[in-house]
Design an enzyme around this catalytic site. Structure first.
Site, PDB file in Angstrom:
ATOM      1  N   ASP A 177       0.842  -1.194   0.000  1.00  0.00           N
ATOM      2  CA  ASP A 177       0.000   0.000   0.000  1.00  0.00           C
ATOM      3  C   ASP A 177       0.880   1.248   0.000  1.00  0.00           C
ATOM      4  OD1 ASP A 177      -2.328   1.824   0.720  1.00  0.00           O
ATOM      5  OD2 ASP A 177      -3.313  -0.108   0.918  1.00  0.00           O
ATOM      6  N   ASP A 186      -1.503   2.698  17.955  1.00  0.00           N
ATOM      7  CA  ASP A 186      -2.243   1.466  17.739  1.00  0.00           C
ATOM      8  C   ASP A 186      -1.510   0.494  16.820  1.00  0.00           C
ATOM      9  OD1 ASP A 186      -4.504   1.080  19.237  1.00  0.00           O
ATOM     10  OD2 ASP A 186      -5.846   2.156  17.895  1.00  0.00           O
ATOM     11  N   HIS A 219      -3.870   6.045   3.207  1.00  0.00           N
ATOM     12  CA  HIS A 219      -4.544   4.803   2.849  1.00  0.00           C
ATOM     13  C   HIS A 219      -3.927   3.575   3.521  1.00  0.00           C
ATOM     14  CE1 HIS A 219      -5.989   1.652  -0.037  1.00  0.00           C
ATOM     15  NE2 HIS A 219      -7.050   2.441  -0.129  1.00  0.00           N
ATOM     16  N   ASN A 232      -4.861  -2.494  22.877  1.00  0.00           N
ATOM     17  CA  ASN A 232      -3.980  -1.938  23.904  1.00  0.00           C
ATOM     18  C   ASN A 232      -4.670  -0.856  24.731  1.00  0.00           C
ATOM     19  OD1 ASN A 232      -4.200  -0.057  21.901  1.00  0.00           O
ATOM     20  ND2 ASN A 232      -1.995   0.216  21.576  1.00  0.00           N
ATOM     21  N   ILE A 234      -6.203   1.688  23.461  1.00  0.00           N
ATOM     22  CA  ILE A 234      -6.083   2.974  22.770  1.00  0.00           C
ATOM     23  C   ILE A 234      -6.769   2.881  21.418  1.00  0.00           C
ATOM     24  CG2 ILE A 234      -4.484   4.684  21.810  1.00  0.00           C
ATOM     25  CD1 ILE A 234      -2.356   3.595  23.723  1.00  0.00           C
ATOM     26  N   VAL A 236      -8.735   2.051  18.279  1.00  0.00           N
ATOM     27  CA  VAL A 236      -9.564   1.042  17.620  1.00  0.00           C
ATOM     28  C   VAL A 236      -8.947  -0.342  17.772  1.00  0.00           C
ATOM     29  CG1 VAL A 236     -10.493   2.687  15.944  1.00  0.00           C
ATOM     30  CG2 VAL A 236      -8.391   1.412  15.402  1.00  0.00           C
ATOM     31  N   ASN A 323     -14.019  -0.149  -7.143  1.00  0.00           N
ATOM     32  CA  ASN A 323     -15.111   0.704  -6.678  1.00  0.00           C
ATOM     33  C   ASN A 323     -15.922   1.350  -7.794  1.00  0.00           C
ATOM     34  OD1 ASN A 323     -14.005   0.184  -4.123  1.00  0.00           O
ATOM     35  ND2 ASN A 323     -12.723   2.003  -4.209  1.00  0.00           N
ATOM     36  N   VAL A 362      -5.630 -15.423  -6.427  1.00  0.00           N
ATOM     37  CA  VAL A 362      -5.762 -14.243  -5.573  1.00  0.00           C
ATOM     38  C   VAL A 362      -7.196 -14.182  -5.054  1.00  0.00           C
ATOM     39  CG1 VAL A 362      -5.677 -11.718  -5.486  1.00  0.00           C
ATOM     40  CG2 VAL A 362      -3.954 -12.991  -6.788  1.00  0.00           C
ATOM     41  N   SER A 423     -11.258  -1.234  -0.774  1.00  0.00           N
ATOM     42  CA  SER A 423      -9.978  -1.116  -0.068  1.00  0.00           C
ATOM     43  C   SER A 423     -10.127  -1.390   1.416  1.00  0.00           C
ATOM     44  CB  SER A 423      -9.405   0.297  -0.241  1.00  0.00           C
ATOM     45  OG  SER A 423      -8.832   0.467  -1.500  1.00  0.00           O
TER      46      SER A 423
END
Length: 501
Positions: A177, A186, A219, A232, A234, A236, A323, A362, A423
């Site tokens: 990415d 996080d 992204h 943790n 914190i 999300v 998309n 894939v 994505s």
């Protein structure tokens, strides 16, 4: 059919081979003139690329990067006819321009397709720069401070799964990415810098931290948080919060993922012990690459060689389907390609494919919203959609405190943001595969990939023509009836089954 599908893994999950591979070697990059174009040149898949490289130079090209383990060379030339000249020369099986020769013309035309290309690298709206830390409760999985707004983790039951397992530290997920912010609170516990790399310098691997850090895009950091944000106290929670992440940067500062970048990423994954890769992109500059075009065909073959090499090295590759609300099984009108120059409208069929999502083996992922139906934008197809996962939909209402139908995850600078797209669906599926590979460490990649579909929750096709907002602007027809295969493949990925079955 456009490809040999992931369904073949389900049919032959136990027929697994362990092919031998050759150690990587790479030629150093050379300084390039701005008026030179990039090409992929295919040589023999086994043995030396000496004759191939000699033919490239004899045809007036320069060698940037050689991948003898897959028989692919990345070259440049100022000659627009270089590919046709080098084809058929000793040691050359195929050759093609990887960037549509746009580099040889005026750069002003690039802007024409930029907006179309950025549609895959979904826009992210920041919503917070900090998140309060919550106190953990012994013997329980304490919800993260922002987790109440993560409808996606509940839709695939990863919150329940994490009470049993958050994944194994031995499992490594490659995020191909735009780079991961390794300092994000996080993500910092899980980013493995020793396995991270930048591939945007002509496709030549660069392991310096600056090469794989995010620069112009949030992204990759958003995708990474969905896969493995740590539990943790914190912010999300990721689907597999205990697994490690490798940042494999394949998106350049202009937002493009050219073939040489992706090839570098897949080979890197093959050789660095990566268990699963997430690929939330299509390879530029063509939305769909056509086997009938000699240049585009050469690129398809080159990327396929890299993906096949990763498969032989026990890597599972997961990819977003796109998309554009396209039915990838049928003819499509593509008006946005090439997106690095002046797009030309064309009608394409099964001779053309979205890469890497439609390459053999894939795992192609479509998107659903919080109302458990196809996201209005999501591509789909009876053959191409292998599974579906939460990708977000601003037009569907989430049963969360914020009511936001998009996906909340990490963004650079320690913040959090919302986005939607296939994505965002792909990393949910990738996280579930990371849990499967954690639970069954002895399972080879084809068996683990097959189990993703076998454990998915079936979702039937909606009746009639799907008109998600009632305007007729996003009409779609789902083939498969009760099976839901046209929109959803095998169904919605299931994290709880990944750790219990």
């Amino acid at each position: 059919m456009r490809r040999t599908t992931f369904r073949a893994f389900v049919a032959a999950a136990v027929a697994v081979s362990a092919a031998g591979v050759t150690a990587a070697t790479a030629a150093p990059a050379v300084a390039q003139d701005a008026a030179e174009a990039h090409f992929v040149v295919l040589g023999p898949q086994h043995g030396s690329l000496g004759r191939t490289e000699a033919s490239i130079r004899a045809a007036g090209g320069e060698v940037l990067q050689s991948w003898p383990q897959i028989g692919v060379v990345i070259a440049t030339s100022a000659d627009a006819e270089f590919a046709s000249t080098v084809r058929g020369k000793p040691g050359v099986a195929a050759a093609g321009a990887s960037r549509n020769l746009a580099e040889l013309g005026q750069a002003a035309a690039r802007a024409a397709g930029a907006a179309e290309q950025q549609g895959m690298l979904a826009k992210i709206d920041a919503v917070a720069t900090t998140a309060a830390k919550s106190a953990p409760v012994a013997g329980a999985v304490t919800p993260e401070p922002l987790e109440a707004n993560q409808w996606g983790v509940r839709a695939i039951k990863s919150d329940q799964a994490n009470a049993i397992s958050g994944g194994n530290r031995e499992v490594l997920v490659g995020v191909l990415d735009s780079g991961i912010d390794a300092a994000h609170p996080d993500l910092a516990p899980n980013v493995d810098a020793s396995k991270s790399v930048g591939c945007t310098n002509e496709g030549v691997p660069d392991t310096s931290p600056a090469a794989w850090a995010p620069t112009t895009s949030s992204h990759g950091t958003h995708v990474a948080g969905t896969i493995a944000a740590a539990r943790n106290g914190i912010g999300v929670a990721g689907v597999a919060p205990n697994v490690r992440l490798a940042s494999v940067k394949v998106v350049d500062d202009d937002g493009y993922i050219y073939p040489e970048y992706a090839i570098c990423g897949f080979v890197w994954a093959a050789e660095k012990g990566i268990d699963v890769t997430n690929n939330s992109y299509f390879i530029d500059p063509w939305f769909l690459w056509c086997k009938t075009d000699p240049d585009q065909s050469a690129v398809i073959q080159a990327v396929k060689r890299a993906v096949d090499y990763s498969h032989r090295r026990d890597v599972i590759n997961v990819a977003a389907l796109g998309n554009s609300n396209w039915d990838l099984t049928h003819e499509i009108t593509d008006a946005g390609s090439p997106n690095n120059g002046t797009p030309v409208e064309r009608t394409v069929g099964n001779e053309c494919m979205d890469i890497p999502a439609e390459l053999p083996g894939v795992v192609g992922v479509s998107a659903i919203g919080p109302e458990t139906r196809k996201s209005y934008y999501s591509n789909y197809g009876l053959i191409e959609a292998d599974v579906t996962a939460p990708g977000g939909d601003s037009r569907q209402v989430a049963g969360t405190p914020d009511g936001n139908g998009r996906i909340l995850s990490t963004i650079p600078g320690g913040g959090y943001g919302y986005s939607q797209g296939t994505s965002m669906a792909s990393p949910h599926a990738t996280g579930v595969l990371a849990l499967i590979r954690s639970t069954h460490r002895n399972w080879p990649a084809p068996l683990a990939a097959a189990s993703l579909g076998l454990r998915a929750d079936r979702l039937a096709c909606p009746p009639g023509v799907y008109d998600p907002d009632g305007t007729g602007a996003w009409l779609a027809t789902c083939q498969g009836g009760p099976s839901g295969k046209g929109f959803y493949g095998f169904g919605v990925v299931d994290a709880l089954d990944a750790v219990t079955r």
